[in-house]
Write an enzyme that holds these catalytic residues in place. Structure first.
Site, PDB file in Angstrom:
ATOM      1  N   ASN A  16       0.810  -1.229   0.000  1.00 21.59           N
ATOM      2  CA  ASN A  16       0.000   0.000   0.000  1.00 21.59           C
ATOM      3  C   ASN A  16       0.840   1.274   0.000  1.00 21.59           C
ATOM      4  OD1 ASN A  16      -2.562  -1.304   0.041  1.00 21.59           O
ATOM      5  ND2 ASN A  16      -2.155  -1.836   2.186  1.00 21.59           N
ATOM      6  N   SER A  46       3.988   4.680  -4.963  1.00 22.73           N
ATOM      7  CA  SER A  46       4.341   6.083  -5.212  1.00 22.73           C
ATOM      8  C   SER A  46       4.301   6.893  -3.922  1.00 22.73           C
ATOM      9  CB  SER A  46       3.371   6.691  -6.233  1.00 22.73           C
ATOM     10  OG  SER A  46       3.635   6.150  -7.509  1.00 22.73           O
ATOM     11  N   ALA A  51      19.693   6.564  -7.539  1.00 21.97           N
ATOM     12  CA  ALA A  51      19.222   5.372  -8.262  1.00 21.97           C
ATOM     13  C   ALA A  51      18.560   5.756  -9.580  1.00 21.97           C
ATOM     14  CB  ALA A  51      18.236   4.602  -7.388  1.00 21.97           C
ATOM     15  N   GLU A  54      11.889   2.690  -9.490  1.00 24.99           N
ATOM     16  CA  GLU A  54      12.620   3.814  -8.859  1.00 24.99           C
ATOM     17  C   GLU A  54      11.832   5.110  -9.042  1.00 24.99           C
ATOM     18  OE1 GLU A  54      14.495   2.378  -7.156  1.00 24.99           O
ATOM     19  OE2 GLU A  54      16.178   1.314  -8.069  1.00 24.99           O
TER      20      GLU A  54
HETATM   21  N1  COS Z   1      16.235  14.231  -0.866  1.00 22.44           N
HETATM   22  C1  COS Z   1      16.255  14.397   0.477  1.00 22.44           C
HETATM   23  N2  COS Z   1      15.135  14.576   1.201  1.00 22.44           N
HETATM   24  C2  COS Z   1      13.961  14.617   0.546  1.00 22.44           C
HETATM   25  C3  COS Z   1      13.880  14.457  -0.858  1.00 22.44           C
HETATM   26  C4  COS Z   1      15.079  14.260  -1.563  1.00 22.44           C
HETATM   27  N3  COS Z   1      15.082  14.087  -2.892  1.00 22.44           N
HETATM   28  N4  COS Z   1      12.584  14.513  -1.243  1.00 22.44           N
HETATM   29  C5  COS Z   1      11.880  14.722  -0.123  1.00 22.44           C
HETATM   30  N5  COS Z   1      12.700  14.781   0.956  1.00 22.44           N
HETATM   31  C6  COS Z   1      12.344  15.034   2.346  1.00 22.44           C
HETATM   32  C7  COS Z   1      11.647  16.399   2.439  1.00 22.44           C
HETATM   33  O1  COS Z   1      12.593  17.424   2.606  1.00 22.44           O
HETATM   34  C8  COS Z   1      10.772  16.213   3.641  1.00 22.44           C
HETATM   35  O2  COS Z   1      11.544  16.361   4.827  1.00 22.44           O
HETATM   36  P1  COS Z   1      11.128  17.443   5.941  1.00 22.44           P
HETATM   37  O3  COS Z   1       9.745  17.029   6.367  1.00 22.44           O
HETATM   38  O4  COS Z   1      12.155  17.289   6.994  1.00 22.44           O
HETATM   39  O5  COS Z   1      11.136  18.764   5.241  1.00 22.44           O
HETATM   40  C9  COS Z   1      10.370  14.744   3.584  1.00 22.44           C
HETATM   41  O6  COS Z   1      11.352  14.097   2.775  1.00 22.44           O
HETATM   42  C10 COS Z   1       9.002  14.552   2.973  1.00 22.44           C
HETATM   43  O7  COS Z   1       9.022  15.113   1.675  1.00 22.44           O
HETATM   44  P2  COS Z   1       7.675  15.364   0.843  1.00 22.44           P
HETATM   45  O8  COS Z   1       6.750  16.208   1.637  1.00 22.44           O
HETATM   46  O9  COS Z   1       8.076  15.832  -0.509  1.00 22.44           O
HETATM   47  O10 COS Z   1       7.075  13.880   0.794  1.00 22.44           O
HETATM   48  P3  COS Z   1       5.843  13.300  -0.006  1.00 22.44           P
HETATM   49  O11 COS Z   1       5.136  12.340   0.857  1.00 22.44           O
HETATM   50  O12 COS Z   1       5.059  14.409  -0.649  1.00 22.44           O
HETATM   51  O13 COS Z   1       6.527  12.343  -1.120  1.00 22.44           O
HETATM   52  C11 COS Z   1       7.545  11.706  -3.145  1.00 22.44           C
HETATM   53  C12 COS Z   1       7.505  12.647  -1.935  1.00 22.44           C
HETATM   54  C13 COS Z   1       6.199  11.512  -3.808  1.00 22.44           C
HETATM   55  C14 COS Z   1       8.507  12.387  -4.086  1.00 22.44           C
HETATM   56  C15 COS Z   1       8.105  10.334  -2.670  1.00 22.44           C
HETATM   57  O14 COS Z   1       7.160   9.640  -1.892  1.00 22.44           O
HETATM   58  C16 COS Z   1       8.565   9.453  -3.811  1.00 22.44           C
HETATM   59  O15 COS Z   1       9.661   9.634  -4.366  1.00 22.44           O
HETATM   60  N6  COS Z   1       7.743   8.441  -4.181  1.00 22.44           N
HETATM   61  C17 COS Z   1       8.149   7.436  -5.138  1.00 22.44           C
HETATM   62  C18 COS Z   1       8.788   6.293  -4.426  1.00 22.44           C
HETATM   63  C19 COS Z   1       9.672   5.518  -5.331  1.00 22.44           C
HETATM   64  O16 COS Z   1      10.388   6.056  -6.168  1.00 22.44           O
HETATM   65  N7  COS Z   1       9.695   4.205  -5.157  1.00 22.44           N
HETATM   66  C20 COS Z   1      10.536   3.392  -5.985  1.00 22.44           C
HETATM   67  C21 COS Z   1      10.882   2.105  -5.408  1.00 22.44           C
HETATM   68  S1  COS Z   1      11.922   2.143  -4.041  1.00 22.44           S
HETATM   69  S2  COS Z   1      12.043   0.232  -3.457  1.00 22.44           S
END
Ligand code: COS
Length: 380
Positions: A128, A131, A243, A364
């Protein structure tokens, strides 16, 4: 400005090209058809130093930076996207330890990962929480009495998770704090309470296994905490920024491989009394393919350069991956079209490349997530 690779990078590119031709290509169709992890290729990548790319020599690595890594990954992907993905994903583990680990963790894991005895993986996604990575619910609660974290939960779609010797698992050490309670925990293969669940049957990338990881009261020592408690989400995002450059390089490589196959075929295939390379309409496909690849390639290497020079690369890495993955899908589609009926058959590598290209728009981070990252960054 300088758009040239250095002498050392050109040499590395040649080594990677030769390795891909000699060691990777002969197995590409076999591992695809048999859905088999190419352990022998991984061992050879260790011998040649590829598994230690980006890890400093003092920790058993080969040195090098993100540009070098992108060069290797794209050369491998020209011949076999699975092999490129295995290497690219493996190096995320070391990058995370290097950036966030303590000295003991670096000494313990980096030489093993670099010298290739060990395979690394990275586990964030849950059924769940795809993204919406912040919705992850796996917990790692500290048992003060024993000094161990107790992990419970399920991770899914984890590349290399079934074969990995150690995995960075993102779990809530303080569930009441949501994403601010998430931490990175190193879990080793064979830890009681940690089992491999479903092995996914995928459309492509058959040589790179994708699995479910199940944690059922899995106890790991407190020393396996990566960085500080509660900093896991930011660490995961930082790792994903890197990545994504790897996936971009993989996508560029797949597209370059498809173009190479098309050029070869167009000179050999005779229709209407001449090689199809002489047909203007088909030539225009090649013009589109080459242009898309050139643009995608330089955006990926720009992102790699930003990262390797210590600059913020979140936005450009997302752009590079988003753009390169579209390029891979479109170019493999055109390449398959150029090959006609032959392209649809698995005697030619096109149908594999076409299937392998698609995942680059999904894993990713999906293209839609990259558009979110890019638009947030542009809009401020
Ligand atoms: N580098 C460092 N820190 C980051 C960052 C980055 N690129 N992007 C976000 N953060 C930090 C933010 O600064 C924030 O920290 P603070 O609360 O201390 O300010 C925290 O993370 C939350 O950030 P945000 O509010 O942007 O989070 P969201 O829940 O809106 O989600 C996305 C951000 C959608 C970009 C994230 O959930 C994402 O990348 N999802 C895709 C996941 C993915 O790629 N999965 C692939 C498989 S991995 S097995």
């Amino acid at each position: 400005m300088d758009f040239k690779f250095t002498e050392a990078q050109l040499m590395l590119q040649n080594v990677a090209k030769e390795f891909a031709e000699k060691e990777v290509l002969p197995l590409a169709d076999i591992i695809d058809r048999e859905h088999r992890y190419p352990a022998e290729t991984f061992a050879k990548m260790a011998e040649i130093g590829f598994t230690g790319i980006g890890t400093p020599v003092e920790y058993g690595g080969s040195g090098g930076n993100d540009i070098d890594k992108a060069i290797i990954v794209s050369e491998l992907a020209k011949k076999c996207a699975s092999t490129a993905a295995i290497l690219s994903i493996h190096t995320i583990f070391a990058q995370a330890i290097l950036k966030f680990g303590n000295e003991e963790q670096k000494k313990q894991y980096l030489p093993l990962m670099a010298e290739g005895g060990w395979l690394g993986a990275f586990a964030l996604t849950e059924p769940n929480a795809g993204s919406d990575a912040a919705a992850a619910r796996t917990t790692a609660i500290l048992d003060e009495a024993t000094g161990e974290y107790v992990l419970n939960g399920t991770k899914c779609f984890i590349s290399g998770g079934g074969k990995a010797n150690a995995i960075i698992v993102f779990a809530l050490t303080d569930p009441s704090k949501g994403l601010k309670g998430m931490s990175g925990i190193i879990v080793e293969k064979g830890t009681p309470g940690f089992t491999i669940g479903k092995i996914e049957n995928k459309m492509g990338l058959h040589g790179s296994e994708t699995v479910e990881l199940i944690f059922d009261n899995c106890r790991v020592p407190k020393a396996n905490l990566l960085g500080k408690e509660g900093r896991g989400f930011g660490m995961a995002m930082t790792c994903l920024d890197g990545a994504r450059i790897g996936v971009g390089a993989q996508a560029v490589g797949i597209a370059e491989g498809a173009l190479e196959e098309s050029v070869k075929y167009m000179h050999e295939r005779v229709q209407f009394g001449k090689p199809i390379a002489a047909l203007q309409g088909v030539g225009w496909y090649v013009a589109d393919m080459a242009t898309k690849i050139e643009a995608a390639k330089w955006l990926v290497f720009y992102a790699a350069w930003l990262k390797s020079t210590g600059q913020n690369h979140t936005q450009v890495a997302a752009m590079a991956k988003y753009n390169a993955s579209i390029c891979a899908r479109e170019v493999t589609n055109l390449a398959l079209q150029i090959h006609g009926g032959y392209g649809y058959m698995n005697d030619y590598p096109l149908e594999r490349m076409y299937r392998d290209a698609k995942i680059t728009e999904i894993y990713e981070g999906t293209s839609e997530i990259h558009k979110l990252v890019i638009s947030r960054s542009v809009l401020g």
